[in-house]
Design an enzyme around this catalytic site. Sequence first.
Site, mmCIF file in Angstrom:
data_model
loop_
_atom_site.group_PDB
_atom_site.id
_atom_site.type_symbol
_atom_site.label_atom_id
_atom_site.label_comp_id
_atom_site.label_asym_id
_atom_site.label_seq_id
_atom_site.Cartn_x
_atom_site.Cartn_y
_atom_site.Cartn_z
ATOM 1 N N ALA A 35 12.194 12.988 56.270
ATOM 2 C CA ALA A 35 11.076 12.813 55.326
ATOM 3 C C ALA A 35 11.542 12.215 53.984
ATOM 4 C CB ALA A 35 10.378 14.143 55.101
ATOM 5 N N GLY A 36 12.814 12.413 53.641
ATOM 6 C CA GLY A 36 13.335 11.824 52.395
ATOM 7 C C GLY A 36 13.353 10.302 52.476
ATOM 8 N N HIS A 37 13.790 9.783 53.623
ATOM 9 C CA HIS A 37 13.782 8.324 53.813
ATOM 10 C C HIS A 37 12.340 7.804 53.825
ATOM 11 C CE1 HIS A 37 17.655 9.400 55.977
ATOM 12 N NE2 HIS A 37 18.077 8.502 55.107
ATOM 13 N N GLY A 149 17.886 7.522 47.172
ATOM 14 C CA GLY A 149 17.577 8.923 46.881
ATOM 15 C C GLY A 149 18.524 9.489 45.834
ATOM 16 N N LYS A 151 19.516 12.426 45.825
ATOM 17 C CA LYS A 151 20.403 13.418 46.446
ATOM 18 C C LYS A 151 21.844 12.921 46.397
ATOM 19 C CE LYS A 151 22.152 14.468 50.165
ATOM 20 N NZ LYS A 151 22.462 14.194 51.530
ATOM 21 N N VAL A 178 14.001 14.991 48.403
ATOM 22 C CA VAL A 178 12.988 15.737 49.162
ATOM 23 C C VAL A 178 13.685 16.964 49.765
ATOM 24 C CG1 VAL A 178 11.363 15.649 51.098
ATOM 25 C CG2 VAL A 178 11.685 13.632 49.641
ATOM 26 N N LEU A 186 16.995 17.575 52.062
ATOM 27 C CA LEU A 186 16.991 16.961 53.390
ATOM 28 C C LEU A 186 18.174 16.000 53.495
ATOM 29 C CD1 LEU A 186 13.251 16.244 54.253
ATOM 30 C CD2 LEU A 186 14.564 18.362 54.443
ATOM 31 N N SER A 188 20.578 13.795 56.758
ATOM 32 C CA SER A 188 20.808 13.565 58.188
ATOM 33 C C SER A 188 21.851 14.540 58.727
ATOM 34 C CB SER A 188 21.284 12.130 58.424
ATOM 35 O OG SER A 188 20.295 11.249 57.956
#
Length: 283
Positions: A35-37, A149, A151, A178, A186, A188
């Site tokens: 969902a972040g992507h 992102g 992150k 996200v 989030l 991978s």
Amino acid sequence: MNTVKTVRELRAAVARARSEGKRIALVPTMGNLHAGHAALVTKASQRADFVVASIFVNPLQFGPSEDLDKYPRTLAADQEKLLNAGCHLLFAPTVEEMYPDGMDGQTRLHVTGVSEGLCGGSRPGHFDGVATVVCKLFNMVQPDMALFGEKDFQQLAVIRKLVRDLNLPIQIFGEATVRAEDGLALSSRNGYLTEEQRALAPVLQRTLKQLAERIRQGERDFPALLSEGCQQIEAAGLRIDYLEARESAGLRPATAQDHQLVILVAAFLGTTRLIDNLAFHID
Ligand code: PAF
């Protein structure tokens, strides 16, 4: 949404969009999308008229003992997610297409300063691999903007500096991380976690929030605070790689005089390495 695998097809598709006066956004990824992507692609479709995503598991940014081979390749599911998020064109090249002279024959970029320490310290050469592939993608697509992102906070700083230092006419947007409901960012790599490990992982974000709150309340003994933070994370069963407080623009070690701060953490849960960060302002 079209999927293309060669630089030639990519350039032709982007040229068509540009000739129609469209503003181009690029969202580089390594696939196994979450969902972040999807949020990055959705944001890109709000900021630009034509969204290009790339999926390329970039061998140049993995160390010899890292997870290049087991990194999940999930192209069909990713295509579906990209389409639903508003992507117009997917570039999914092979390693040979990206590195026709092989990995050793590839010219590499080193972004000074912000690449050192943190993930750059634990993963030697990682940010050279990231900077090189991102710069190649920028040259292939020549987007008006690119989205990443927050992150990967240090990665974003590296890319911003790359664009500034090389005068690339590309606007860089960092988008909010996200998170799952329990606070875990989030990623991978969360898919590598067992159920028990997954339950422990939110300690990272919890600890960052507590540390940031104490700094906001006036505590400035960073070494003592960070050492407590490390103990809390390790008590939960993780192994700390680093936990550091930095000034958020240039990633210098934080001082009591700084107002824009970021606390960054990397820790292992078993063999899975997770990262997170919290950027905040103090008066
Ligand atoms: O953040 C990632 O997924 C990768 O580091 C990037 C930016 C796509 C470069 O390979």
